[in-house]
Enzyme design. Structure first.
Site: not given
Length: 461
Positions: A110, A113, A296
């Protein structure tokens, strides 16, 4: 620039203040009478004032030798594998202070991002809002049809919107009321509803999105319109057809406004040049980025990637979104060589990023040269206090002094963000680990947290 960094990035308090400034000031008279200042009992300090570091342009810069010792400790422990990618850069000067395999590509999870947030902010600006509209026409010939057009807002409310919220800011109920009033003004009492969700194209699922990602609510078939990011009844379970769910919710709301809705909702592209009957707008983009990075939120991140593709003329698919994010970063002057994105959330293990790109992206957002990118800095969670770092790095030197984006997959652990050292120096950093023992991602994450805590405690000049 140094003053900008001190004000903006001097720890949690300054950054948090930046989050709440917009909308507070006004020049509209009359000025309200001041209320008596209340008596407040102060909470006990968790650290003595002398123990709290402050950002300073004159603060000592950590030495490469000291940072190398910290990295050696991370590798020697073995939990993060034998070859994690590491890069530590001074935010003020841009100097690389320590790097190990910083140009190698890793599965980033993640931490992707960070790049998605940066690219979408660069493409639109933080105050941009995505529009969900209803236009006249479309659907089957011979029917009186109105078409709901998805514009990239996946955070709609089924009923009334809440102006104070990010998820649920715009409401399909409000949109239905606006459309019903316009239809009534035109003397129309019965329509059929069509859905135009053609803004997003290509496969609905990214490479290596597995059944567990869908069943666990980590991902869903992508669409250009959704209620509550596709979540069913407030649970973690996501819809298998969130676009149609939103259209049916709109049809129900339109019926509740006194319009007779005939037939079933069908998918149909809106007629070119169709007149608009109503529209609602999402929360500002900076707030959507904030939710995406803090929590997230994978599905929102995918939507932001695809909207970056829309802004840059790419196909709004997984492939187009990944390419558009990297193209925007390259235009910003970042080195995108050896990087590839199979999705823009990090769920796919097919994406590969370098510590170089992630660290440079953080530094670019933090150094004051691009004010439009600052919302990305303030969106990443504060260690030990919020989002995906709320229960990590607690009661350590990093608590309140690290802002970082987390990333975890079965064979990937990532942390990328900023840290203020005990000496008061602001650093950008990234750690990417992929080669640890299968099934030990938690231990790898603990090892990375220990490393960044040591970095925060560093009097390493």
């Amino acid at each position: 620039m140094a003053a900008f960094l001190i004000l903006l990035l001097g720890g949690y308090t300054a950054l948090d203040a930046h989050d709440v400034v917009p909308g507070v000031l006004t020049r509209t008279p009359p000025w309200p009478e001041a209320e008596p200042f209340p008596d407040v009992t102060g909470a006990m300090l968790t650290a003595a004032p002398d123990d709290v570091p402050a950002v300073s342009a004159q603060a000592p810069v950590p030495s490469t030798e000291q940072l190398a010792d910290l990295a050696s400790s991370l590798v020697a422990g073995g939990a993060a594998g034998s070859a994690p990618g590491i890069l530590v850069t001074d935010v003020l000067t841009g100097e690389d202070l320590y790097g190990a395999r910083s140009g190698d590509a890793y599965v980033p999870a993640s931490s992707v991002k960070v790049l998605t947030g940066l690219a979408v902010l660069a493409s639109y600006g933080g105050q941009h809002r995505f529009v969900t509209s209803v236009v006249d026409g479309g659907g089957s010939e011979g029917s009186d049809v109105v078409t709901l057009v998805g514009g990239g807002d996946l955070a709609l409310a089924a009923g009334e919107g809440d102006p104070g919220s990010v998820v649920g800011h715009a409401g399909l109920g409000d949109l239905a009321a606006e459309v019903a009033a316009e239809l009534a003004a035109q003397g129309r009492t019965e329509v059929q509803v069509a859905l135009d969700d053609t803004l997003f194209t290509g496969p609905e699922l990214a490479p290596r999105w597995g059944p567990i990602d869908i069943s666990g609510g980590w991902a869903m078939p992508m669409t250009s319109i959704a209620v509550d990011i596709g979540r069913r009844d407030g649970t973690v379970v996501r819809s298998s057809d969130a676009g149609m769910d939103a259209a049916e919710a709109f049809a129900d709301a339109l019926a509740a406004e006194g319009i007779n809705v005939s037939g079933q909702v069908e998918r149909s592209a809106a007629p070119e040049g169709a007149s608009e009957l109503g529209a609602v707008e999402s929360a500002p983009l900076r707030d959507l980025v904030d939710v995406t990075l803090r929590d997230s939120e994978n599905v929102l991140s995918e939507a932001l990637g695809r909207m970056t593709a829309v802004a840059t003329g790419h196909e709004a698919s997984f492939a187009g979104a990944g390419a558009s994010v990297l193209d925007v970063l390259e235009e910003l002057g970042l080195d995108t060589e050896n990087n590839s994105l199979a999705d823009t959330s990090g769920v796919s293990s097919q994406s590969k990023l370098t510590p170089r790109l992630l660290t440079d992206a953080v530094r670019l957002a933090a150094d004051g040269s691009h004010p439009e990118l600052v919302p990305m800095v303030t969106a990443v969670p504060v260690a030990g206090l919020e989002g995906t770092l709320a229960d990590r790095l607690t009661n350590t030197a990093a608590t309140g002094w690290v802002r970082a984006k987390t990333g975890t997959l079965p064979q990937a652990v990532a942390l990328s963000g900023m840290v203020t050292t005990a000496d008061g120096r602001l650093l950008a950093f990234t750690v990417l680990a992929n080669d640890f023992e299968l099934g030990s991602a938690y231990l790898a994450r603990v090892a990375v947290d220990e490393w960044v805590s040591a970095l925060a405690a560093c009097g390493c000049s």
